[in-house]
Design an enzyme around this catalytic site. Sequence first.
Site, PDB file in Angstrom:
ATOM      1  N   VAL A  98      15.307  18.049  -3.593  1.00 20.50           N
ATOM      2  CA  VAL A  98      14.412  17.417  -2.327  1.00 20.50           C
ATOM      3  C   VAL A  98      15.176  18.254  -1.464  1.00 20.50           C
ATOM      4  O   VAL A  98      16.569  18.516  -1.120  1.00 20.50           O
ATOM      5  CB  VAL A  98      14.953  16.139  -2.361  1.00 20.50           C
ATOM      6  CG1 VAL A  98      14.072  15.481  -0.850  1.00 20.50           C
ATOM      7  CG2 VAL A  98      14.247  15.348  -3.539  1.00 20.50           C
ATOM      8  N   CYS A  99      14.136  18.859  -0.274  1.00 20.73           N
ATOM      9  CA  CYS A  99      14.592  19.598   0.812  1.00 20.73           C
ATOM     10  C   CYS A  99      15.584  20.846   0.556  1.00 20.73           C
ATOM     11  O   CYS A  99      15.329  21.471  -0.501  1.00 20.73           O
ATOM     12  CB  CYS A  99      15.324  18.552   1.865  1.00 20.73           C
ATOM     13  SG  CYS A  99      15.168  19.257   3.624  1.00 20.73           S
ATOM     14  N   THR A 100      16.690  20.902   1.212  1.00 20.68           N
ATOM     15  CA  THR A 100      17.656  22.079   0.911  1.00 20.68           C
ATOM     16  C   THR A 100      18.145  22.021  -0.259  1.00 20.68           C
ATOM     17  O   THR A 100      19.010  22.984  -0.589  1.00 20.68           O
ATOM     18  CB  THR A 100      18.384  22.363   2.288  1.00 20.68           C
ATOM     19  OG1 THR A 100      19.161  21.000   2.243  1.00 20.68           O
ATOM     20  CG2 THR A 100      17.820  22.686   3.434  1.00 20.68           C
TER      21      THR A 100
END
Length: 310
Positions: A98-100
Site C-alpha cells: 500500500v502506498c510507499t
Amino acid sequence: MQILDLTGPVQVFASTNDACAASAHVPPYAWRMVATQPAHVTASSGIELGTQTLPTDNEPVDTLLIAGGPGVAAACQDVALLDWLRARSGQARRVGSVCTGAFLLATAGVLDGRRVTTHWSFCAELAHAFPQVRVESDPIFVRDGEIWTSAGVTSGIDLALAMVEEDLGRDIALAVARHLVVYLKRPGGQGQYSAALSLQVAEDCFGDLHDWMAAHLAYDLSLPRLAEQAAMSSRSFSRRYREATGMTPARAVEHLRIDEARRLLLETRLPMKRIAQRCGFGSEETLRRSFMRLLKVTPNDYRSRFGTTL
C-alpha cells in the site's frame, strides 16, 4: 507507518469475516501485524499499534501486505528484513503493498519486471530509483500475477476489496463495501486523481476559470475563448496558465472533458454519441481517441469494466 495503509485493508478483512459469520459461514481470514521485533509501533499520526514478530520459516503466509509511510526509508536499509521479504515473497500466494510500501518490495527485488503503482506523488521517484520496475502513475491499484500494489492511503481498501472479490466472489465483496460505505469500484474507475483535483494547484489564479470551463464543456473552449474569459491576451494566458498548472490549456480542457465523460459512462446509459456531444468532443471518434491517449482503453471497454448495472 501511515495508519490507514494498515488499518484500511485490515478492516476490509475483518468486515468480510463479520459478513461470513452473519450468513453462517466460517470466517475466512486471520491476520497478524508483524515487524522485525515485537513492539508497539507508532504510526505517523501518533497512534500506537502492537505488532508480533515475523513468521518463522515453518509458518505459512497466504497474503503478505506491506504498509507504507515515513518508516519505509529506514526499512529499506534493514538487511535482515529484506532477506526475509525475498524468502517469504516467493512462498506466499500473493504479495502486495500500500502506498510507499512498494519501495520496500522494490528494494528487495520483488517487483523486478512487474507492473506496479504507488502514491501518485512518489511514482516518478520509484521509477527513477528502480528502472527495472514498470511504474504506472494513474491506477488505484495494479495486479501483475501474484503481485498487487496500490496507490496512496485509502487505496489499500480498494486493493483489499479486490482480493476479497477474488477469494469469495463479487456478492461478498459488494456486501463488505456497502457495510464500509465505500465503492467496490470507485466512480471514475481506477484513476488516482481527477483533472479537477490536479488543477486545484492553480485555484488562486484560475479557480473561477476552471469552474466556468467545467460548466461549459460542450462549448468553444479554444485558447482565444479561454483567454477572453480570463481577460488576458492569448499569449500571456497560455504562458501563465502553463506556469500555474504544469499543462497547456488544451490539455486541461481535454482532461476535464474526459473526467465528465467517465462520469456519464458510469452513472448513465447515455449513448456514446450523446456523451461525446455533452462533453465537447463533437464526435464518438474524437472521444475514443482521447480515451485511448489518456486512459489506454476505449469508452465502451471503460464502461463495461468499471460500470454497474443501472
